[in-house]
Design a protein around this motif. Structure first.
Motif, PDB file in Angstrom:
ATOM      1  N   ALA A 112     -61.901-115.862   2.149  1.00 25.91           N
ATOM      2  CA  ALA A 112     -62.646-115.854   0.989  1.00 25.91           C
ATOM      3  C   ALA A 112     -64.052-116.271   1.058  1.00 25.91           C
ATOM      4  O   ALA A 112     -64.945-115.859   0.770  1.00 25.91           O
ATOM      5  N   TRP A 142     -65.705-116.617   3.889  1.00 24.78           N
ATOM      6  CA  TRP A 142     -66.499-115.998   4.878  1.00 24.78           C
ATOM      7  C   TRP A 142     -67.067-114.952   4.266  1.00 24.78           C
ATOM      8  O   TRP A 142     -68.145-114.567   4.369  1.00 24.78           O
ATOM      9  N   ILE A 143     -66.177-114.111   3.367  1.00 21.57           N
ATOM     10  CA  ILE A 143     -66.534-113.016   2.566  1.00 21.57           C
ATOM     11  C   ILE A 143     -67.687-113.282   1.741  1.00 21.57           C
ATOM     12  O   ILE A 143     -68.653-112.627   1.591  1.00 21.57           O
ATOM     13  N   PHE A 144     -67.467-114.561   1.021  1.00 24.13           N
ATOM     14  CA  PHE A 144     -68.493-114.833   0.168  1.00 24.13           C
ATOM     15  C   PHE A 144     -69.919-115.173   0.578  1.00 24.13           C
ATOM     16  O   PHE A 144     -71.025-114.778   0.250  1.00 24.13           O
ATOM     17  N   CYS A 150     -69.750-110.238  -3.002  1.00 22.72           N
ATOM     18  CA  CYS A 150     -69.224-111.623  -3.363  1.00 22.72           C
ATOM     19  C   CYS A 150     -68.021-111.681  -4.152  1.00 22.72           C
ATOM     20  O   CYS A 150     -67.245-112.734  -4.206  1.00 22.72           O
ATOM     21  N   SER A 206     -64.745-111.722  -2.897  1.00 30.24           N
ATOM     22  CA  SER A 206     -64.048-112.671  -2.297  1.00 30.24           C
ATOM     23  C   SER A 206     -63.255-113.525  -3.091  1.00 30.24           C
ATOM     24  O   SER A 206     -62.105-114.312  -3.024  1.00 30.24           O
ATOM     25  N   THR A 207     -63.675-113.286  -4.466  1.00 30.12           N
ATOM     26  CA  THR A 207     -62.848-113.756  -5.598  1.00 30.12           C
ATOM     27  C   THR A 207     -61.477-113.220  -5.583  1.00 30.12           C
ATOM     28  O   THR A 207     -60.258-113.834  -5.952  1.00 30.12           O
TER      29      THR A 207
END
Length: 115
Positions: free
Chosen positions: A9, A11-13, A36, A39-40
């Motif tokens: 999460a 890393w994706i953000f 972003c 990621s949540t």
């Protein structure tokens, strides 16, 4: 292994924030904000996951016999998806209006936004 979803999460953000910081196109910026937001989803699913858990709506389970999955986290994930889709649609509509009025989607070339 329990730390892995949180790292994913994050890393994706960070990928979304990097894309947003280096974006030279408003449509690309909206896409990076959507990344972003994704990621949540991963973060909420990581918080609500229970190994061997089951849905709490089954009435044939004895209390304390097996772990239950928190339904509030699932509801928050669905709400997050709806809010993310609405926000993306609104931002894309604003980008279309900016393109119609200014003739560009490059944020550096938008003179009306300078203070």
């Amino acid at each position: 292994m329990a730390l892995l979803p949180y790292l994913i999460a994050a890393w994706i953000f960070l990928v979304g924030v990097y894309g947003l910081a280096t974006s030279r196109n408003l449509i690309h910026a909206v896409g990076c904000l959507s990344v972003c937001q994704a990621s949540t989803y991963v973060l909420l699913l990581a918080v609500g996951y229970r190994d061997g858990g089951t849905a709490p709506v089954f009435s044939d389970l004895k209390p304390g016999s097996r772990p239950l999955v928190d339904p509030v986290v699932q509801a928050l994930s669905l709400t997050d998806v709806v809010v993310g889709a609405t926000l993306t649609a609104l931002l894309l509509a604003l980008v279309i209006q900016i393109d119609k009025r200014a003739g560009t989607v490059d944020p550096d070339r938008l003179s009306e936004l300078r203070g």
